[in-house]
Design a protein around this motif. Structure first.
Motif, short mmCIF file in Angstrom:
data_model
loop_
_atom_site.label_atom_id
_atom_site.label_comp_id
_atom_site.label_asym_id
_atom_site.label_seq_id
_atom_site.Cartn_x
_atom_site.Cartn_y
_atom_site.Cartn_z
N ILE A 243 0.83 -1.21 0.00
CA ILE A 243 0.00 0.00 0.00
C ILE A 243 0.87 1.25 0.00
O ILE A 243 0.55 2.25 -0.66
CB ILE A 243 -0.95 -0.02 1.22
CG1 ILE A 243 -1.96 -1.16 1.08
CG2 ILE A 243 -1.69 1.31 1.36
CD1 ILE A 243 -2.83 -1.37 2.30
N LYS A 244 1.97 1.21 0.74
CA LYS A 244 2.90 2.35 0.78
C LYS A 244 3.47 2.65 -0.60
O LYS A 244 3.56 3.82 -1.01
CB LYS A 244 4.02 2.04 1.77
CG LYS A 244 5.07 3.14 1.91
CD LYS A 244 4.49 4.40 2.50
CE LYS A 244 5.57 5.46 2.71
NZ LYS A 244 5.01 6.74 3.21
N LEU A 245 3.82 1.61 -1.34
CA LEU A 245 4.34 1.79 -2.69
C LEU A 245 3.27 2.36 -3.63
O LEU A 245 3.57 3.18 -4.50
CB LEU A 245 4.86 0.46 -3.25
CG LEU A 245 6.19 -0.04 -2.71
CD1 LEU A 245 6.47 -1.46 -3.20
CD2 LEU A 245 7.33 0.88 -3.12
N CYS A 246 2.03 1.92 -3.44
CA CYS A 246 0.94 2.43 -4.28
C CYS A 246 0.73 3.93 -4.07
O CYS A 246 0.31 4.64 -5.00
CB CYS A 246 -0.37 1.70 -3.96
SG CYS A 246 -0.43 -0.02 -4.52
N SER A 247 1.02 4.42 -2.87
CA SER A 247 0.75 5.82 -2.54
C SER A 247 1.88 6.76 -2.91
O SER A 247 1.75 7.98 -2.74
CB SER A 247 0.44 5.95 -1.05
OG SER A 247 1.58 5.59 -0.27
N THR A 248 3.01 6.23 -3.37
CA THR A 248 4.14 7.10 -3.72
C THR A 248 3.78 8.00 -4.89
O THR A 248 3.11 7.59 -5.84
CB THR A 248 5.39 6.27 -4.08
OG1 THR A 248 5.06 5.32 -5.10
CG2 THR A 248 5.92 5.53 -2.87
#
Length: 332
Positions: free
Chosen positions: A293-298
């Motif tokens: 999820i963190k990577l999706c939000s970059t």
């Protein structure tokens, strides 16, 4: 005194095994599991909901739909595993649903990658200019490593893109067949080589070829999306698919060797297997879901219009080519 197999054969198991039956079998260990499950489920859902709410302000509009689908993958996996833990009798159907969710993630990652790289034609052109060949020696068919790598063409790229879609369709058909069996009250014999198990047999070669094509696509994207952290989304999905699939083989080994047995009065060996699988899958879904999820939000920093977003390495290549053309024009 009855042996273990005789005890398991005499269990009177209801059609639906829920929290009450599980508690009767393993006691307050089940309560501890529910507490730990809630502590894993809530962070994933909170992170996913917040990311979805802020998504439109972090990435170009064209990337929002596939990214939103990807953000929804970890909460969906956690919700399904939680359902199968609370109601173990749904384990068989939840197992296929988990595979469908991951396959959907593979398809959406491919869509996202193609949009970021400016479309299939841009990817093929980039591979030709950088002399990137089709990595046919990718796992699981590493036996092709000594073979000569062919060029990346539009047709070959389309095959790589289509294979995960085919796997998704096969998994949906598997779930539909299982639900039809359930609705008509048909109980499969359990034999692997049987007409009633044909859908599961077909899924093995399709899954193998699909993961092979997806792995090759990932290798190509690793070059095309150089410098873009979103390329790691595809790797996480691949790892998750492999780990979930390996769990099935691992538990086949455990049941075949007699290391796993039933737990009286309501948990048969089959239910114990699905319960343990989903315990492990819940931990995996949390451990891999939060970074996912963190990577999706970059954020994606780009000076180009959203409709023509390309990755950093590809855009720099295009700018180099345009500079060369200008120099030639000046000389003429």
């Amino acid at each position: 005194m009855m042996n273990v197999s005789e005890t398991c054969d005499t269990l009177n198991i209801p059609a639906i095994v829920g929290p009450t039956e599980v508690y009767s079998s393993i006691g307050h260990w089940n309560t501890a599991v529910y507490i730990i499950l809630a502590l894993h489920l809530l962070p994933v859902w909170c992170a996913g909901t917040i990311t979805l709410y802020r998504l439109s302000s972090h990435i170009p509009p064209l990337l929002v739909p596939p990214t939103a689908w990807l953000v929804s993958i970890p909460p969906a996996l956690m919700s399904l595993t939680a359902t199968a833990i609370v109601i173990p009798s749904l384990g068989k159907y939840v197992e296929v649903l988990l595979e469908i969710v991951i396959c959907l993630g593979l398809v959406k990652f491919i869509q996202l990658s193609i949009i970021i790289c400016g479309g299939p034609e841009n990817i093929v052109s980039f591979c030709k200019k950088r002399k990137i060949k089709l990595p046919i020696g990718s796992p699981p068919f590493v036996c092709f490593l000594p073979c000569r790598k062919p060029e990346v063409t539009r047709t070959k790229l389309n095959i790589l893109v289509f294979a995960p879609i085919l796997l998704l369709v096969v998994k949906i058909c598997m779930l539909a067949i299982d639900l039809i069996f359930l609705s008509i009250g048909y109980h499969p014999s359990g034999n692997f080589i049987a007409y009633e198990n044909l859908h599961n047999i077909i899924s093995f070669p399709v899954g193998l070829i699909a993961i092979y094509c997806y792995t090759m696509f990932n290798f190509i994207m690793n070059d095309c999306m150089e410098g873009n952290s979103k390329r790691f989304l595809g790797i996480i999905l691949l790892v998750e698919f492999i780990l979930f699939d390996c769990l099935r083989l691992f538990f086949i080994f455990l049941t075949g060797t007699g290391m796993l047995t039933c737990v009286a009065p309501f948990l048969s060996q089959h239910l114990v297997v699905h319960l343990l699988k989903n315990y492990i899958k819940a931990f995996l879904a949390t451990g891999l879901g939060i970074p996912f999820i963190k990577l999706c939000s970059t954020k994606i920093e780009t000076s180009m219009p959203p409709a023509s977003v390309v990755c950093t390495s590809m855009s720099s290549l295009v700018s180099d080519e345009s500079t060369k053309h200008r120099i030639v024009d000046v000389q003429e």
